[in-house]
Design a protein around this motif. Structure first.
Motif: not given
Length: 199
Positions: A47, A49, A92
């Motif tokens: 992801s 993050d 991403n």
């Protein structure tokens, strides 16, 4: 000051030059042939993050298409609609695929940057098992290399004598009943008859 991780890594010898040199930045004829034989791969994403995800992908041998030495096309089949990998790629685009071929102990790793497209964006027939994909992931290849056979050999993955009898583990229907705390999950025979992809 060294961290414990640094101490652990210091125990490993440096990779040989040959191990470093086997990384190529395109799909050569060996990569292309291996992908053409592969009915199974794992897709690794993360992801925005940084939370990782790995997802199995399968189909007829060659279900992942090689368009050219820098481009792969991975069709996405309808499944449980979590679309974790696709959500990750939307935020991403970095991804990795590891290809397996039953009977061959080496595996192939391919890394690149992905673009999500509607299934009809490419002029390709990507029907597999009678179904067209809902979307495709186009991977722009940046690195590729073959992984040595040690892990698959140690696991005995393709050894029929080490095959686990299905009866030693509960049916998936029972696992779902327990995990979901849902007594209405249908019996295994019903799942196998066509509902399995929805779970």
């Amino acid at each position: 000051m060294d961290t414990p991780a640094d101490d652990v890594l210091a125990a490993y010898r440096a990779a040989s030059q040959r191990v470093l040199d086997k990384v190529i930045h395109r799909l050569d004829e060996h990569c292309t042939a291996f992908i053409g034989l592969s009915p199974f791969a794992t897709l690794a994403t993360a992801s925005a993050d940084g939370w990782p995800d790995v997802s199995p992908r399968g189909g007829d041998p060659g279900f992942v298409r090689v368009l050219d030495e820098a481009t792969l096309v991975l069709p996405d089949r309808q499944g449980n609609n979590r679309v974790d990998s696709l959500k990750n790629l939307a935020g991403n685009p970095r991804a990795a695929l590891m290809f397996f071929v039953p009977g061959i102990d080496e595996t192939l790793r391919v890394y690149g940057t992905a673009t999500l497209l509607p299934a009809d964006a490419l002029d390709l027939d990507l029907t597999d098992f009678g179904r067209a994909p809902l979307s495709v992931t186009v991977l722009r290849v940046e690195r590729a290399y073959f992984q040595c056979s040690k892990a698959v050999m140690r696991s005995g993955l393709w050894d029929p004598e080490r095959r686990v009898e299905r009866s030693v583990f509960p049916p998936f229907s029972q696992v779902l009943r327990d995990h979901c705390r849902d007594a209405s999950v249908p019996e295994e025979s019903v799942l196998r008859a066509g509902l399995l992809e929805e779970l």
